[in-house]
Write an enzyme that holds these catalytic residues in place. Structure first.
Site, short mmCIF file in Angstrom:
data_model
loop_
_atom_site.label_atom_id
_atom_site.label_comp_id
_atom_site.label_asym_id
_atom_site.label_seq_id
_atom_site.Cartn_x
_atom_site.Cartn_y
_atom_site.Cartn_z
N GLU A 168 0.09 5.42 0.55
CA GLU A 168 0.37 5.27 -0.84
C GLU A 168 1.25 5.32 -1.73
OE1 GLU A 168 -3.67 2.11 -1.60
OE2 GLU A 168 -2.82 4.02 -2.98
N GLU A 211 -5.86 -2.56 4.27
CA GLU A 211 -6.60 -2.12 2.90
C GLU A 211 -6.46 -3.19 2.15
OE1 GLU A 211 -6.75 0.81 0.26
OE2 GLU A 211 -5.69 2.57 2.20
#
EC number: 3.2.1.23
Length: 673
Positions: free
Chosen positions: A153, A312
């Protein structure tokens, strides 16, 4: 060409982040036994493991990871192997404290979280390259390795650092980008407030100043910070490509979350082998399934329409919002399969086993604290079976009906200081227009303003303050050649340097819209205006109004009160073979639906009134066939028309004519032929 699908994965991916280092080794066999029971096909491992892999500088311990990967392979589970460069060890920061990022106020962050990285640090870059090289060398031939997962991320929680090292990198970036300091002065308009530079060495990052700083400088610094992170990703990717040819490389995006608005995913999408995304529901009272659909459509668009992977999401509640409700029964499956409908090649979660310690111990997982005698576990196992039954969907593509223009550079510019109204939120406008299209059962692609738009009968511009001249010409050509365009207020105002386009607003769009705006007139908090149509019907707007002067456009709706009373509120400009609509106030609800209705009529998009509210119908098609996904987000059983016979893949039932979809359920029909 690099591979774009996880190596050795024959069906859709199902699994999640696996962090065995959080548990005694005697738990690992139970983990993989339960993974097999749940139908897990791939897990992400090693993402936060740098401190374990390199416990002291230059000493390495790969034994535990060897055993984990061997165990996964023995049980037929593929590995998405992380490079752990999002979380350097404590010893690294002790030896290289300058690698910790500095805020615009001059405060250096401390070690103790994640993502605390100055991406200009040469020490960080060297250490990241070293651990990546050692991982790639060791596991190049491991049979479990399916995919490389670089970092984690990017941009969360820190994207920009304002230290002296970054100042030097920024000056070099400016020299490469502009060539001369005079070009920087021109781009930034530094004659304003006497900010002119005579040497690159005089330029610093946009640190905290007594009042607002130079907006063009701040915009370029966001570009620089994004480019610097991407440079570090590319460095790791190239190491992995060189040492493990044939294994695709990705990093997990967060395309539609405002927490990651510092990343230009159009640029990043060109650098990864496989686009992957993390998505978490924002439970703020809005319809969460609409934001989910938006995120999936945006991720697919970043992938250029190709299949992508949801890397995710959560089985139930998260732990980082002010309030974190659990998902309702069946919601996990609806969320997961909605992503698959819109192009994902599977459904992965954070995480496999719920943590007992650390900051995310209350974040839900596939295997919760409650164990296997729990609703979440039973739904996980059921979902694993459903995902396995959809293997034929792999490799197909989602069909879109319309496009929405999206540009991260425009978001960056729009959110800088001193704009006409703090109540105008461009992201709110994007969400609102997307929801209006969603409620008309239109599947959306997102597109860059300079992209080829010829495939779309309808293009919507919700709020793009920054727009290049090339983008304006692109939209003009699109309409002239038969397209239908819808533009919301405060779009096309500035160029790529945040300079107002020469001449009346909206500079980049005035030709295609056939109008000029003499003056913006934002409304005060709580103020509303009435707008009326030629038949006497009435709508309402808030936040914003404008003094619009038609220059070829026809007035469709008119302001009935307020400062702009008598001026056009909604216009339509016939240009060439197409038409361009403009709305100069904030419409919501019925008003926005009406606008989209008029535009879809122009675009000759057939209405889909036979589809129930909150029942989404999405198609994927390819060599293996055409698949109709029907997802019922409502509390009422629905019947949906099916134009061809087919087999429903989750139940095995035949479908013809009309498909029954129970409340909260998902059906996937493989059409015959």
């Amino acid at each position: 060409m690099p591979e774009t699908t996880p190596r050795g994965l024959t069906g859709l991916a199902f699994g999640g982040d696996y962090n065995p280092e959080q548990w005694p080794e005697n738990v690992w066999p139970e983990d993989v036994r339960l993974m097999r029971e749940a139908g897990v096909t791939m897990v992400s491992v090693g993402i936060f493991s740098w401190a374990l892999l390199e416990p002291t500088p230059g000493t390495y311990d790969f034994g535990w990871l060897d055993r984990v990967l061997d165990l996964l392979h023995e049980n037929g589970i593929r590995a998405d192997l992380g490079t752990p460069t999002v979380a350097p060890p404590a010893w690294f920061y002790r030896d290289h404290p300058d690698a910790l990022p500095v805020t615009a106020d001059g405060v250096r962050h401390a070690f103790g979280s994640r993502g605390a990285i100055c991406h200009s640090s040469t020490d960080y870059r060297a250490a990241a390259a070293n651990i990546t090289t050692r991982l790639a060398t060791r596991y190049a031939g491991h049979p479990a390795l399916a995919l490389w997962h670089v970092h984690n991320e990017y941009g969360v929680p820190v994207s920009a650092c304002y230290c002296e090292s970054c100042a030097g990198y920024f000056r070099r970036w400016l020299a490469r980008t502009y060539g001369t300091v005079e070009a920087v002065n021109e781009a930034w308009g530094t004659n304003f407030w006497g900010q002119r530079y005579t040497d690159f060495d005089q330029i610093n990052p946009p640190r905290t100043t007594p009042t607002v700083g130079n907006p063009a400088q701040a915009l370029d610094y966001r570009r620089f910070a994004d480019a610097t992170m991407r440079e570090n990703f590319v460095a790791e990717r190239d190491i992995l490509h060189r040492l493990t040819p044939g294994v695709p490389v990705t990093t997990n995006f967060m395309t539609a979350l405002s927490q990651c608005d510092s990343v230009d995913y159009w640029a990043w999408g060109r650098e990864v082998d496989l686009v992957t995304n993390d998505h978490y529901l924002i439970t703020d009272g809005r319809r969460t399934h609409v934001n989910l659909a938006m995120a999936a459509d945006l991720t697919r668009s970043v992938a250029g329409g190709a299949p992508w992977l949801l890397l995710e999401h959560s089985t139930s509640g998260v732990n980082w919002q002010p309030r974190n409700p659990a998902k309702a029964p069946g919601q996990m499956a609806r969320n997961s399969l909605a992503h698959v409908a819109r192009g994902s090649e599977g459904a992965m979660f954070f995480q496999w086993r719920q943590s007992r310690r650390g900051a995310e111990k209350f974040h839900s997982a596939m295997l919760p604290h409650a164990g296997t005698d729990s609703r979440v576990w039973r739904e996980t196992v059921e979902l694993g079976s459903s995902v396995a039954s959809l293997s034929a969907v792999k490799g197909t593509r989602t069909r879109a009906d319309a496009a929405v223009l999206w540009d991260w550079h425009s978001w960056w510019a729009q959110t800088l200081d001193w704009r006409p109204s703090q109540d105008h939120d461009p992201r709110e406008r994007a969400d609102a227009f997307y929801e209006a299209l969603y409620d008309r059962h239109l599947t959306v692609d997102f597109a860059h303003p300079e992209a080829d738009l010829s495939a779309y009968p309808l293009v919507v511009v919700p709020a793009l303050y920054l727009m290049t001249g090339a983008a304006g010409r692109n939209l003009t050509s699109y309409v002239e050649n038969g397209g239908t365009l819808v533009v919301s207020y405060f779009s096309g105002i500035v160029d790529e340097h945040d300079a107002v386009h020469e001449g009346p607003c909206p500079g980049a769009l005035r030709d295609v819209l056939g109008l000029t705006v003499e003056e913006f007139s934002p409304l005060l908090a709580g103020e509303r205006v009435r707008i009326t149509g030629p038949d006497g019907s009435e709508l309402s707007g808030d936040v914003w109004t404008e003094f619009v002067v038609p220059r070829g456009a026809e007035t469709v709706w008119t302001y009935a009160d307020g400062l702009t009373a008598g001026h056009p509120a909604v216009t339509r400009h016939r240009l060439g073979e197409g038409s361009a609509w403009y709305v100069s106030t904030r419409l919501t609800g019925q008003g926005l639906d009406a606008l989209i209705g008029w535009a879809t009529d122009d675009a000759r998009i057939a209405p889909r009134a036979d589809l129930p509210h909150d029942v989404e119908v999405v198609r994927r098609s390819g060599e293996s066939g055409t698949f109709l996904f029907v997802i019922n987000h409502s509390a009422t059983d629905a019947k949906v028309p099916v134009e061809a016979h087919g087999t429903e893949l989750l139940t095995g039932e035949r479908a013809a004519g009309r498909l029954a979809v129970p409340a909260g359920a998902v059906r996937v029909v493989r059409l015959d032929g």
